[in-house]
Design a protein around this motif. Structure first.
Motif, PDB file in Angstrom:
ATOM      1  N   ALA A 110       0.813  -1.227   0.000  1.00  0.00           N
ATOM      2  CA  ALA A 110       0.000   0.000   0.000  1.00  0.00           C
ATOM      3  C   ALA A 110       0.835   1.260   0.000  1.00  0.00           C
ATOM      4  O   ALA A 110       0.366   2.330  -0.400  1.00  0.00           O
ATOM      5  CB  ALA A 110      -0.962  -0.001   1.197  1.00  0.00           C
ATOM      6  N   ALA A 111       2.080   1.175   0.439  1.00  0.00           N
ATOM      7  CA  ALA A 111       2.906   2.376   0.542  1.00  0.00           C
ATOM      8  C   ALA A 111       3.986   2.431  -0.531  1.00  0.00           C
ATOM      9  O   ALA A 111       4.758   3.380  -0.562  1.00  0.00           O
ATOM     10  CB  ALA A 111       3.545   2.434   1.936  1.00  0.00           C
ATOM     11  N   ASN A 112       4.074   1.421  -1.389  1.00  0.00           N
ATOM     12  CA  ASN A 112       5.182   1.368  -2.338  1.00  0.00           C
ATOM     13  C   ASN A 112       4.704   0.793  -3.664  1.00  0.00           C
ATOM     14  O   ASN A 112       4.699  -0.418  -3.856  1.00  0.00           O
ATOM     15  CB  ASN A 112       6.317   0.517  -1.763  1.00  0.00           C
ATOM     16  CG  ASN A 112       7.563   0.597  -2.657  1.00  0.00           C
ATOM     17  OD1 ASN A 112       7.669   1.461  -3.508  1.00  0.00           O
ATOM     18  ND2 ASN A 112       8.485  -0.323  -2.423  1.00  0.00           N
ATOM     19  N   GLU A 140       5.822 -11.373 -15.530  1.00  0.00           N
ATOM     20  CA  GLU A 140       4.479 -11.949 -15.446  1.00  0.00           C
ATOM     21  C   GLU A 140       4.196 -12.444 -14.028  1.00  0.00           C
ATOM     22  O   GLU A 140       5.041 -13.091 -13.394  1.00  0.00           O
ATOM     23  CB  GLU A 140       4.333 -13.096 -16.452  1.00  0.00           C
ATOM     24  CG  GLU A 140       4.340 -12.632 -17.891  1.00  0.00           C
ATOM     25  CD  GLU A 140       4.106 -13.778 -18.865  1.00  0.00           C
ATOM     26  OE1 GLU A 140       4.214 -14.944 -18.441  1.00  0.00           O
ATOM     27  OE2 GLU A 140       3.822 -13.486 -20.047  1.00  0.00           O
ATOM     28  N   ARG A 141       2.995 -12.117 -13.533  1.00  0.00           N
ATOM     29  CA  ARG A 141       2.549 -12.556 -12.201  1.00  0.00           C
ATOM     30  C   ARG A 141       1.309 -13.431 -12.378  1.00  0.00           C
ATOM     31  O   ARG A 141       0.956 -13.811 -13.495  1.00  0.00           O
ATOM     32  CB  ARG A 141       2.235 -11.341 -11.334  1.00  0.00           C
ATOM     33  CG  ARG A 141       3.356 -10.293 -11.298  1.00  0.00           C
ATOM     34  CD  ARG A 141       4.541 -10.738 -10.476  1.00  0.00           C
ATOM     35  NE  ARG A 141       4.230 -10.622  -9.051  1.00  0.00           N
ATOM     36  CZ  ARG A 141       5.083 -10.857  -8.063  1.00  0.00           C
ATOM     37  NH1 ARG A 141       6.305 -11.272  -8.352  1.00  0.00           N
ATOM     38  NH2 ARG A 141       4.735 -10.698  -6.805  1.00  0.00           N
ATOM     39  N   GLY A 201      -0.598   2.275 -15.843  1.00  0.00           N
ATOM     40  CA  GLY A 201      -0.873   1.075 -15.054  1.00  0.00           C
ATOM     41  C   GLY A 201      -1.928   1.298 -13.999  1.00  0.00           C
ATOM     42  O   GLY A 201      -1.808   0.759 -12.879  1.00  0.00           O
ATOM     43  N   SER A 202      -2.945   2.070 -14.317  1.00  0.00           N
ATOM     44  CA  SER A 202      -3.999   2.357 -13.324  1.00  0.00           C
ATOM     45  C   SER A 202      -4.760   1.104 -12.908  1.00  0.00           C
ATOM     46  O   SER A 202      -5.424   1.071 -11.869  1.00  0.00           O
ATOM     47  CB  SER A 202      -4.967   3.407 -13.889  1.00  0.00           C
ATOM     48  OG  SER A 202      -5.557   2.943 -15.096  1.00  0.00           O
ATOM     49  N   ASN A 203      -4.672   0.015 -13.718  1.00  0.00           N
ATOM     50  CA  ASN A 203      -5.348  -1.241 -13.373  1.00  0.00           C
ATOM     51  C   ASN A 203      -4.501  -2.136 -12.467  1.00  0.00           C
ATOM     52  O   ASN A 203      -4.935  -3.224 -12.085  1.00  0.00           O
ATOM     53  CB  ASN A 203      -5.704  -2.011 -14.646  1.00  0.00           C
ATOM     54  CG  ASN A 203      -6.779  -1.294 -15.455  1.00  0.00           C
ATOM     55  OD1 ASN A 203      -7.679  -0.694 -14.880  1.00  0.00           O
ATOM     56  ND2 ASN A 203      -6.664  -1.357 -16.775  1.00  0.00           N
ATOM     57  N   VAL A 204      -3.288  -1.727 -12.167  1.00  0.00           N
ATOM     58  CA  VAL A 204      -2.429  -2.521 -11.271  1.00  0.00           C
ATOM     59  C   VAL A 204      -2.848  -2.227  -9.827  1.00  0.00           C
ATOM     60  O   VAL A 204      -2.586  -1.142  -9.300  1.00  0.00           O
ATOM     61  CB  VAL A 204      -0.947  -2.172 -11.498  1.00  0.00           C
ATOM     62  CG1 VAL A 204      -0.063  -2.919 -10.491  1.00  0.00           C
ATOM     63  CG2 VAL A 204      -0.536  -2.490 -12.916  1.00  0.00           C
ATOM     64  N   LEU A 205      -3.516  -3.214  -9.170  1.00  0.00           N
ATOM     65  CA  LEU A 205      -4.100  -2.970  -7.837  1.00  0.00           C
ATOM     66  C   LEU A 205      -3.629  -3.966  -6.785  1.00  0.00           C
ATOM     67  O   LEU A 205      -3.987  -3.838  -5.603  1.00  0.00           O
ATOM     68  CB  LEU A 205      -5.634  -3.022  -7.924  1.00  0.00           C
ATOM     69  CG  LEU A 205      -6.271  -2.002  -8.888  1.00  0.00           C
ATOM     70  CD1 LEU A 205      -7.763  -2.248  -8.985  1.00  0.00           C
ATOM     71  CD2 LEU A 205      -5.983  -0.589  -8.413  1.00  0.00           C
ATOM     72  N   SER A 206      -2.851  -4.995  -7.196  1.00  0.00           N
ATOM     73  CA  SER A 206      -2.413  -5.984  -6.198  1.00  0.00           C
ATOM     74  C   SER A 206      -1.027  -6.468  -6.554  1.00  0.00           C
ATOM     75  O   SER A 206      -0.544  -6.278  -7.672  1.00  0.00           O
ATOM     76  CB  SER A 206      -3.387  -7.167  -6.143  1.00  0.00           C
ATOM     77  OG  SER A 206      -3.236  -7.985  -7.290  1.00  0.00           O
ATOM     78  N   ARG A 211       3.975  -6.804 -13.971  1.00  0.00           N
ATOM     79  CA  ARG A 211       4.804  -5.627 -13.757  1.00  0.00           C
ATOM     80  C   ARG A 211       5.578  -5.292 -15.052  1.00  0.00           C
ATOM     81  O   ARG A 211       5.962  -6.187 -15.799  1.00  0.00           O
ATOM     82  CB  ARG A 211       5.784  -5.876 -12.608  1.00  0.00           C
ATOM     83  CG  ARG A 211       5.085  -6.207 -11.307  1.00  0.00           C
ATOM     84  CD  ARG A 211       6.055  -6.492 -10.192  1.00  0.00           C
ATOM     85  NE  ARG A 211       5.349  -6.779  -8.942  1.00  0.00           N
ATOM     86  CZ  ARG A 211       5.933  -6.985  -7.773  1.00  0.00           C
ATOM     87  NH1 ARG A 211       7.270  -6.949  -7.694  1.00  0.00           N
ATOM     88  NH2 ARG A 211       5.218  -7.233  -6.683  1.00  0.00           N
ATOM     89  N   ILE A 212       5.789  -4.005 -15.274  1.00  0.00           N
ATOM     90  CA  ILE A 212       6.508  -3.515 -16.464  1.00  0.00           C
ATOM     91  C   ILE A 212       7.749  -2.751 -16.014  1.00  0.00           C
ATOM     92  O   ILE A 212       7.659  -1.881 -15.143  1.00  0.00           O
ATOM     93  CB  ILE A 212       5.611  -2.599 -17.327  1.00  0.00           C
ATOM     94  CG1 ILE A 212       4.367  -3.348 -17.817  1.00  0.00           C
ATOM     95  CG2 ILE A 212       6.413  -2.033 -18.523  1.00  0.00           C
ATOM     96  CD1 ILE A 212       4.629  -4.476 -18.775  1.00  0.00           C
ATOM     97  N   TRP A 213       8.912  -3.111 -16.586  1.00  0.00           N
ATOM     98  CA  TRP A 213      10.141  -2.335 -16.337  1.00  0.00           C
ATOM     99  C   TRP A 213      10.456  -1.502 -17.600  1.00  0.00           C
ATOM    100  O   TRP A 213      10.531  -2.016 -18.695  1.00  0.00           O
ATOM    101  CB  TRP A 213      11.340  -3.233 -16.033  1.00  0.00           C
ATOM    102  CG  TRP A 213      11.214  -4.311 -15.005  1.00  0.00           C
ATOM    103  CD1 TRP A 213      11.764  -5.545 -15.053  1.00  0.00           C
ATOM    104  CD2 TRP A 213      10.532  -4.236 -13.760  1.00  0.00           C
ATOM    105  NE1 TRP A 213      11.478  -6.282 -13.943  1.00  0.00           N
ATOM    106  CE2 TRP A 213      10.705  -5.486 -13.103  1.00  0.00           C
ATOM    107  CE3 TRP A 213       9.754  -3.256 -13.101  1.00  0.00           C
ATOM    108  CZ2 TRP A 213      10.167  -5.780 -11.857  1.00  0.00           C
ATOM    109  CZ3 TRP A 213       9.222  -3.541 -11.853  1.00  0.00           C
ATOM    110  CH2 TRP A 213       9.420  -4.778 -11.243  1.00  0.00           C
TER     111      TRP A 213
END
Length: 765
Positions: A110-112, A140-141, A201-206, A211-213
């Motif tokens: 939540a903080a990072n 990929e997760r 990445g507004s859809n990245v919630l968990s 992840r994208i580098w």
């Protein structure tokens, strides 16, 4: 008594004449009687061939030129560009990875976490964007997440993205580190300005989301002024920071008017850059006709087009090109005593498909030149320049498979044989040499009294050596004839000289020496009388010659005027005729004649020294004589029915000088407006007296006094118009059998000057 003295004097003179003849009969001389043996020499001539053509290439980024073979050269070229524009290209903004640094789009806790990354896009011109290459990778997760790539607007206050979206797509990045191409569904046209490239990445919630580098260069970026921004857990874009440039390349096309000079557009020919100049409209440019003289040594040549704005420059281009080549033609020369030397050149001419011509530079000594095609004489159809010593065979005459021959004759080249002794006995050695021989090859053929060859010897000068033949006791006696054939080191002059020798079996007894005292005195007295008579005759002939020269000059002026067909004044820079006047006859193609005369002037290595030293050229073309003289930026061309007098050349040069003196400033600034040159006919009249060729009418003026010859000429003109039912007449109609006489010529011009004979506005037939 008187009769006896007269008979004695006649007797003494006869004896003196016989002694005089006998003295000269012993002088060794060169004779050229009879035909004798033939001698042939061979050499090669170099002919120049040219091919002119043009071609248009569409939507290209370079120019390919095809040549007939590897031996051809590009002599000159002219380029006209249209529709110059920038094409689609990949523009690298940043591609250096120094330490493997990257920023992620991910959720850690939540903080990072980061929901987005943004990099400034700076456009200096209106640009179409097709896509972007990004350097990065995907981790990929468990949950595949929709992450978008976008082009957004620019918040100039905080140097960060705003909410305006110009293009969006699902990001295309794999688990492999490297470059990944993003192609938008449709091309994006953006005005000049600043934008942001955004990984959203507004859809990245968990923590289970992908992840994208996106890698960046913060050590030594190419453009450290660009801003980057981050979308963090506060759901806001951070203020932009400089010095951390994400790696990306634009797939783009610049949409801006193109002017060749602004982008430093050049063509590279033979490693030499030639600048393209602006034309009158955007997207257009040109390279004026430029001498190249470049041999690619290939059947094709690629001209690279460069600029300093884009690697993807596209254009339409029309190129005008002149190709040149040299080829060898064999020549045989036949030399025989008592006949002209015959030259025969047989070139193998292979026609090229476009505007092809062949130029042959022949020796200045050539005479009676003929050009044969398939054994048919076509000399009148080719252009023979006897001043520049060139033959030009034009495109329309050249056909595939034809047999060509150029034939000519030259006079016998004179050299001297030094034969101190011309009487020999059998068993002795005949020997003679050449007196100050010019360099070349000399062939000696000796015929005995029966006409049989006894010796054939060739020497080269220098160094040279005496000619000789050892007479044997079995040789015939009688008159032997030596033929010496000459072929110059320049291979342009040939000749033959002969020498006779008397060969005896026995030594004749020497005759008693004659007493020359009295005959010699008589001869001296006779010679003195002859000298005095010659002086008187020469003096009288000089006086008569001056009178004849003055009369001939007067008559040649009248004759020269009567054979004029056309007078044309051409601006050299543009090739446009700024003034022309026709006086009848078949008009020639002045553009073709002017172009040919210019080609002859520019063919440097092929033009004789005599032609280079003369400003005035003369050619025979289609039953007309064409003369051209040049002065600064003008050409004066006069076509005539036949050859004029030798003085006509100087009249033309004086006229050209006078035209430039009066109209030089307008000619130098000529832009196509002909108005300033309409009154040029005054200068033409001053030098060439062409009013003599105009249709004339009679204007009565009682105040003008007329001579008897003038009155008779006016009456002759009235009678002619009355009998012919004409309202005008021509000067030539008043001359008996169209022949100029001083009296008639002076009367007609005097009446024109007095206004009694007045030129009309009728067209000149």
């Amino acid at each position: 008594m008187k009769k006896t003295r007269r008979l004695k004097l006649i007797g003494l003179l006869s004896i003196s004449f016989i002694i005089f003849i006998s003295l000269f009969s012993n002088i060794n001389n060169v004779s050229a009687a009879g035909t004798g043996p033939l001698q042939k020499f061979n050499r090669n001539f170099t002919l120049n061939e040219f091919s002119k053509f043009n071609e248009t290439v569409l939507n290209a980024n370079l120019i390919n030129i095809s040549l007939p073979s590897t031996s051809w050269s590009i002599k000159d070229i002219e380029l006209n560009f249209t529709d110059i524009k920038f094409g689609k290209e990949t523009l690298t903004i940043e591609d250096q990875v120094y330490a493997g640094n990257y920023s992620p789009v991910y959720f850690q806790n939540a903080a990072n976490w980061n929901k987005g990354l943004a990099m400034q896009l700076k456009l200096t011109e209106p640009t179409t964007i097709y896509g972007v290459d990004l350097y990065g990778e995907k981790v990929e997760r468990a949950n595949p997440t929709i992450i978008n790539f976008e082009i957004r607007g620019y918040d100039a206050l905080n140097n960060k993205p705003n909410n305006s979206v110009y293009a969006t797509m699902g990001i295309n990045i794999t688990i492999t580190e490297g470059w990944h191409r993003q192609i938008f569904p449709s091309e994006v046209l953006l005005p000049k300005g600043n934008y942001f490239l955004v990984i959203n990445g507004s859809n990245v919630l968990s923590v289970n989301d992908d992840r994208i580098w996106w890698y960046y260069n913060d050590i030594n970026p190419t453009d450290s002024s660009l801003y980057s921004s981050f979308y963090d857990q506060t759901d806001q874009w951070s203020a932009g920071i400089q010095g951390q440039t994400f790696l990306y390349k634009l797939i783009q096309k610049v949409n801006t008017p193109v002017y060749p000079e602004e982008i430093n557009m050049t063509v590279n020919i033979d490693n030499q850059p030639y600048s393209i100049s602006n034309s009158s409209s955007e997207g257009e440019g040109f390279l004026g006709k430029t001498a190249i003289d470049f041999a690619p040594n290939s059947e094709s040549y690629q001209i690279i087009v460069n600029n300093q704005a884009s690697e993807s420059l596209l254009f339409n281009v029309t190129y005008y090109i002149t190709l040149s080549n040299n080829f060898i033609a064999p020549c045989s020369i036949t030399v025989q005593n008592g006949a002209s030397n015959e030259w025969s050149v047989k070139p193998a001419i292979v026609r090229q498909p476009t505007n092809y011509s062949v130029l042959f530079n022949f020796p200045s000594s050539w005479e009676n030149i003929s050009v044969l095609k398939d054994e048919v004489n076509i000399t009148t159809s080719v252009i023979v320049d006897t001043v520049g010593h060139n033959i030009l065979i034009l495109n329309d005459l050249i056909t595939d498979g034809a047999d060509w021959e150029i034939i000519a004759s030259t006079p016998n080249f004179v050299f001297s044989i030094n034969a101190p002794k011309i009487e020999y006995l059998l068993g002795q050695e005949i020997q003679f040499s050449l007196l100050l021989p010019p360099p070349g090859t000399y062939t000696f053929i000796l015929l005995n009294s029966a006409g049989t060859t006894r010796k054939n010897q060739t020497i080269t000068v220098p160094p040279g050596s005496p000619f000789s033949y050892n007479l044997t006791m079995s040789d015939l006696d009688g008159t032997y004839t030596a033929f010496v054939f000459y072929f110059s080191i320049s291979q342009t002059n040939v000749g033959v000289q002969t020498q006779t020798f008397e060969v005896s079996i026995y030594e004749p007894p020497p005759p008693p020496p004659p007493d020359f005292s009295l005959p010699l005195t008589i001869v001296l007295i006779a010679l003195g009388a002859v000298v005095i008579g010659l002086v008187l005759v020469i003096g009288y002939r000089k006086i008569q010659k001056r009178k004849r020269t003055k009369l001939e000059k007067f008559l040649s002026t009248c004759t020269d005027i009567s054979i004029i067909n056309d007078i044309i004044v051409i601006d050299t820079k543009s090739g446009i005729d700024i003034f022309s006047q026709s006086f009848g006859g078949r008009k020639l193609d002045t553009s073709l004649i002017s172009g040919f005369l210019q080609a002859i002037s520019n063919f440097g290595s092929t033009i004789s020294e005599a032609a280079k030293e003369s400003r005035t050229l003369t050619i025979e073309y289609k039953d007309s004589i064409v003369m051209q003289t040049e002065f600064v930026n003008l050409k004066l061309i006069v076509t005539l029915k036949e050859n004029p007098s030798s003085n006509f050349k100087f009249i033309m040069e004086d006229l050209a000088y006078d035209i430039y003196k009066n109209y030089g400033e307008e000619i130098d600034k000529f832009t196509g407006i002909l108005g300033p040159f309409q009154n040029m006919n005054g200068l033409i009249e001053k030098h060439l007296k062409v009013s003599f060729l105009y249709p004339l009418t009679i204007v009565d003026n009682p105040k003008v006094k007329l001579s008897t010859a003038e009155k008779q000429m006016v009456e002759r003109a009235r009678n002619f118009m009355k009998e012919s039912n004409f309202d005008h007449f021509y000067s030539l109609y008043l001359l008996p059998e169209n022949v100029c006489t001083p009296k008639d010529y002076k009367a007609i011009f005097s009446l024109i000057e007095k206004g009694i004979f007045k030129p009309t506005k009728k067209s000149i037939n």
